[in-house]
Design an enzyme around this catalytic site. Structure first.
Site, PDB file in Angstrom:
ATOM      1  N   LYS A  16     -15.898   9.208 -52.030  1.00 54.99           N
ATOM      2  CA  LYS A  16     -17.170   9.877 -52.291  1.00 54.99           C
ATOM      3  C   LYS A  16     -18.223   8.852 -52.744  1.00 54.99           C
ATOM      4  CE  LYS A  16     -14.940  14.294 -53.507  1.00 54.99           C
ATOM      5  NZ  LYS A  16     -14.863  15.389 -54.526  1.00 54.99           N
ATOM      6  N   TYR A  56     -17.338  21.840 -46.721  1.00 56.59           N
ATOM      7  CA  TYR A  56     -17.151  22.554 -47.986  1.00 56.59           C
ATOM      8  C   TYR A  56     -17.379  24.056 -47.855  1.00 56.59           C
ATOM      9  CZ  TYR A  56     -16.551  18.271 -50.775  1.00 56.59           C
ATOM     10  OH  TYR A  56     -16.072  17.107 -51.329  1.00 56.59           O
ATOM     11  N   ASN A 123     -15.239  12.713 -58.763  1.00 58.10           N
ATOM     12  CA  ASN A 123     -13.821  12.371 -58.852  1.00 58.10           C
ATOM     13  C   ASN A 123     -13.356  11.452 -57.723  1.00 58.10           C
ATOM     14  OD1 ASN A 123     -13.958  14.209 -56.819  1.00 58.10           O
ATOM     15  ND2 ASN A 123     -12.747  15.791 -57.835  1.00 58.10           N
ATOM     16  N   HIS A 126     -11.946  12.604 -51.754  1.00 56.81           N
ATOM     17  CA  HIS A 126     -11.520  13.874 -51.176  1.00 56.81           C
ATOM     18  C   HIS A 126     -10.262  13.614 -50.365  1.00 56.81           C
ATOM     19  CE1 HIS A 126     -11.484  17.551 -48.785  1.00 56.81           C
ATOM     20  NE2 HIS A 126     -11.209  16.770 -47.759  1.00 56.81           N
ATOM     21  N   GLU A 137     -10.926  19.137 -40.615  1.00 57.00           N
ATOM     22  CA  GLU A 137     -11.818  18.123 -41.194  1.00 57.00           C
ATOM     23  C   GLU A 137     -11.886  16.871 -40.323  1.00 57.00           C
ATOM     24  OE1 GLU A 137     -10.262  17.641 -45.161  1.00 57.00           O
ATOM     25  OE2 GLU A 137     -10.892  19.659 -45.756  1.00 57.00           O
TER      26      GLU A 137
HETATM   27  P1  IDP Z   1     -10.181  19.022 -54.658  1.00 59.87           P
HETATM   28  O1  IDP Z   1     -11.213  17.975 -54.269  1.00 59.87           O
HETATM   29  O2  IDP Z   1      -9.269  18.493 -55.726  1.00 59.87           O
HETATM   30  O3  IDP Z   1      -9.458  19.617 -53.481  1.00 59.87           O
HETATM   31  P2  IDP Z   1     -11.722  21.483 -54.786  1.00 59.87           P
HETATM   32  O4  IDP Z   1     -11.376  22.632 -55.675  1.00 59.87           O
HETATM   33  O5  IDP Z   1     -11.487  21.629 -53.304  1.00 59.87           O
HETATM   34  O6  IDP Z   1     -10.998  20.200 -55.379  1.00 59.87           O
HETATM   35  O7  IDP Z   1     -13.277  21.183 -55.036  1.00 59.87           O
HETATM   36  C1  IDP Z   1     -14.005  20.335 -54.198  1.00 59.87           C
HETATM   37  C2  IDP Z   1     -14.834  19.412 -55.053  1.00 59.87           C
HETATM   38  O8  IDP Z   1     -15.818  20.148 -55.756  1.00 59.87           O
HETATM   39  C3  IDP Z   1     -14.055  18.674 -56.145  1.00 59.87           C
HETATM   40  O9  IDP Z   1     -13.394  17.513 -55.688  1.00 59.87           O
HETATM   41  C4  IDP Z   1     -15.137  18.359 -57.146  1.00 59.87           C
HETATM   42  O10 IDP Z   1     -15.915  17.242 -56.735  1.00 59.87           O
HETATM   43  C5  IDP Z   1     -15.991  19.615 -57.071  1.00 59.87           C
HETATM   44  N1  IDP Z   1     -15.570  20.636 -58.034  1.00 59.87           N
HETATM   45  C6  IDP Z   1     -14.513  21.464 -57.940  1.00 59.87           C
HETATM   46  N2  IDP Z   1     -14.428  22.311 -58.973  1.00 59.87           N
HETATM   47  C7  IDP Z   1     -15.497  22.033 -59.754  1.00 59.87           C
HETATM   48  C8  IDP Z   1     -15.975  22.601 -60.984  1.00 59.87           C
HETATM   49  O11 IDP Z   1     -15.402  23.529 -61.569  1.00 59.87           O
HETATM   50  N3  IDP Z   1     -17.111  22.038 -61.499  1.00 59.87           N
HETATM   51  C9  IDP Z   1     -17.753  21.040 -60.890  1.00 59.87           C
HETATM   52  N4  IDP Z   1     -17.337  20.472 -59.724  1.00 59.87           N
HETATM   53  C10 IDP Z   1     -16.219  20.965 -59.158  1.00 59.87           C
HETATM   54 MG    MG Z   2     -10.269  20.757 -51.892  1.00 62.55          MG
END
Ligand code: IDP
Ligand code: MG
Length: 145
Positions: A16, A56, A123, A126, A137
């Protein structure tokens, strides 16, 4: 005799914008290769609204959706296709859980990420969450593959 060999699969990884900005693209690729997965495609690019809306789609309507899309457009991402037996779950394991503050040490997010008090979890990476998501994807990010 039952064939117990898992089929070779592919996953989509994105470093990212926070990871690219911090100079961690090489570190993520290093961990993918050190685990024994093969790199099939690696490309630095700036994501547009269309690809991010499709990527997304499952999060549309959630409070973090709009800031997530803005964050993902805030700089280049490194798009990667990696290949190997069980690479989808293998890379998710390398990445660690979504919240980088509590992701396990030893993982990409746990070792290199933290909470910056922003609206979106920055984080670093992805990774596709299932072989079906990976196929969807990969065709989105790399239609020629
Ligand atoms: P993942 O990347 O671990 O699969 P997902 O639930 O698919 O997590 O969420 C996609 C992305 O959205 C996350 O990697 C993070 O950057 C962001 N995200 C997910 N949940 C939250 C939240 O509760 N607050 C803020 N950002 C979030
Ligand atoms: Mg995800």
């Amino acid at each position: 005799m039952t064939d117990t060999h898992a089929a070779v699969e592919r996953t989509l990884v994105l470093v990212k914008p926070d990871g690219v900005r911090r100079g961690l693209s090489g570190e993520v690729l290093r961990r993918i290769e050190a685990k024994g997965y093969a790199l099939v495609a690696v490309e630095l690019r700036t994501a547009d609204d269309d690809v991010l809306a499709a990527h997304y789609a499952e999060h549309e309507g959630k409070p973090f959706y709009a800031p997530l899309v803005e964050f993902m457009k805030s700089g280049p991402v490194l798009a990667v296709v990696a290949e190997g037996q069980r690479v989808v779950e293998g890379f998710r394991s390398l990445a660690g859980t979504t919240d980088p503050t509590t992701a396990a040490p030893g993982t990409i997010r746990g070792d290199l990420g933290r909470d910056w008090g922003l609206k979106v979890q920055q984080n670093l990476v992805h990774g596709s969450d299932s072989p079906e998501s990976a196929a969807r994807e990969i065709s989105l990010w790399f239609p020629a593959l």
